[in-house]
Design an enzyme around this catalytic site. Structure first.
Site, short mmCIF file in Angstrom:
data_model
loop_
_atom_site.label_atom_id
_atom_site.label_comp_id
_atom_site.label_asym_id
_atom_site.label_seq_id
_atom_site.Cartn_x
_atom_site.Cartn_y
_atom_site.Cartn_z
N GLU A 93 -6.76 4.57 7.77
CA GLU A 93 -6.45 5.96 7.53
C GLU A 93 -7.86 6.36 6.89
OE1 GLU A 93 -2.97 5.65 5.42
OE2 GLU A 93 -1.57 5.03 7.35
N ASN B 18 1.02 -1.15 -0.01
CA ASN B 18 -0.20 -0.08 -0.21
C ASN B 18 0.92 1.14 -0.01
OD1 ASN B 18 -1.78 2.09 0.54
ND2 ASN B 18 -2.25 1.43 2.60
N TRP B 19 0.95 1.95 -1.15
CA TRP B 19 1.92 3.03 -1.27
C TRP B 19 1.21 4.30 -0.67
CZ3 TRP B 19 4.27 2.64 -6.83
CH2 TRP B 19 5.27 1.58 -6.85
N LYS B 20 0.07 4.40 -0.28
CA LYS B 20 -0.62 5.35 0.32
C LYS B 20 -0.28 6.60 -0.72
CE LYS B 20 0.25 3.53 4.68
NZ LYS B 20 0.22 3.72 6.07
N GLY C 270 2.26 2.01 10.80
CA GLY C 270 3.34 3.30 10.74
C GLY C 270 3.77 3.78 12.03
N GLY D 238 2.72 -1.08 4.30
CA GLY D 238 2.77 0.15 3.74
C GLY D 238 4.38 0.72 3.64
N GLY D 239 4.92 0.98 4.58
CA GLY D 239 6.31 1.83 4.50
C GLY D 239 7.48 0.94 3.59
N SER E 5 3.25 -2.07 10.22
CA SER E 5 4.67 -2.39 10.42
C SER E 5 5.57 -3.64 9.98
CB SER E 5 5.25 -1.83 12.01
OG SER E 5 4.94 -0.68 12.31
N GLU F 291 -5.54 -5.35 10.53
CA GLU F 291 -4.50 -4.07 10.80
C GLU F 291 -4.63 -3.34 11.96
OE1 GLU F 291 -2.32 -2.78 6.84
OE2 GLU F 291 -4.27 -1.62 7.08
N HIS G 214 -9.67 1.28 4.91
CA HIS G 214 -8.27 1.22 5.62
C HIS G 214 -8.37 2.24 6.73
CE1 HIS G 214 -4.00 2.53 6.46
NE2 HIS G 214 -3.78 1.33 5.86
C1 PEP Z 1 -0.81 -0.22 5.88
O1 PEP Z 1 -0.65 1.17 5.47
O2 PEP Z 1 -1.76 -0.60 5.51
C2 PEP Z 1 0.21 -0.35 6.68
C3 PEP Z 1 0.37 -1.49 7.28
O3 PEP Z 1 1.34 0.49 7.06
P1 PEP Z 1 2.99 0.06 7.56
O4 PEP Z 1 3.33 -1.18 7.03
O5 PEP Z 1 3.68 1.16 7.01
O6 PEP Z 1 2.60 0.17 9.15
#
Ligand code: PEP
Length: 251
Positions: free
Chosen positions: A97, A9-11, A173, A234-235, A213, A167, A95
């Site tokens: 966010e 997930n590149w956000k 994050g 994500g990251g 994470s 999640e 999600h």
């Molecule tokens: C996400 O955005 O779905 C996520 C899990 O982010 P991260 O891996 O950065 O915690």
């Protein structure tokens, strides 16, 4: 029995040039991976370019959301058929966010779910508890309710392609990953809720991803758990080498 799915997930990250550089670095390196589904969900504006770059490779492309109407006077919204027509195969829904910053609710997740399925996009429905909910012992209640409300009205037949992502909001994050044991406990609970809703055949075939994470250092222990069928990343999906390391999990 369940083919793992690792989704990035590149956000709201990367320029068009950076998407091209990522594709050049990443795609050749993962072209041998057959036993894990690979997905990247970039910002809407890069879906078409990334899908074209991924043609002929095992890498699939998805969207980070969809609107529930097919077309109409809905300024700035993007529909499921539009996404499908530019190469998206999956859509992330609900999600945290979106729930936190854009008033997404289980009801709107439900509308987006039906729109995605109608357009032949595989939905990845995200659920997860906040730190406060976990600390007050409400994790299972929250997750159960998000699933039951988010999937309301879904037939057994329609549920067959669905993916769920667990999640925990406190792990996204933040660098704090749920331990494999905590994640496994919630994944097993999710599979039980899905069994209650759609029967054990659907539940046993459904992929439940962990997100929060995830990185090269923790993916192996997470994937070693029975009910963890992949990850939403994500990251660590923004950089080709770190995402490839996650895809090459051992477990
Ligand atoms: C996400 O955005 O779905 C996520 C899990 O982010 P991260 O891996 O950065 O915690």
């Amino acid at each position: 029995m369940r083919k793992p799915l690792i989704a990035g997930n590149w956000k709201m990250f990367k320029s068009l040039d950076e998407v091209g550089t990522f594709a050049d670095d990443f795609i050749p390196g993962v072209s041998d991976i057959k036993d894990t589904d690979i997905l990247i969900c970039p910002p809407y504006v890069y879906i078409q370019a990334l899908a074209q770059a991924c043609e002929g490779s095992p890498v699939m492309v998805g969207a980070q959301n969809v609107f529930w109407e097919d077309q109409g006077a809905y300024t700035a919204e993007i529909s499921a058929p539009m996404l499908k027509s530019i190469g998206a195969d999956y859509a992330i829904l609900g999600h945290s966010e979106r729930r936190q910053f854009f008033s997404e609710t289980d009801e709107t997740v439900n509308k987006r779910l039906f729109a995605s399925l109608k357009a032949d996009l595989v939905p990845i429905v995200c659920v997860g508890e906040t730190l406060g909910q976990r600390e007050s012992g409400k994790t299972f209640e929250v997750i159960g309710s998000q699933i039951r409300q988010g999937l309301k009205g879904l037939s057994t037949e329609m549920s067959a392609t669905l993916v769920i992502a667990y999640e925990p909001v406190w792990a996204i994050g933040t660098g704090k990953t749920a331990t494999p044991e905590i994640a496994q406990e919630v994944h097993a609970y999710i599979r039980k809720v899905i069994t209650d809703l759609f029967g054990s055949q659907i539940a046993q075939g459904m992929r439940i991803l962990y997100g929060g994470s995830v990185k090269g250092e923790n993916i192996d222990a997470l994937m070693a758990k029975d009910d963890i069928d992949g990850a939403l990343v994500g990251g660590a999906s923004l950089e080709a080498a770190s995402f490839e390391r996650i895809l090459r999990f051992k477990g």
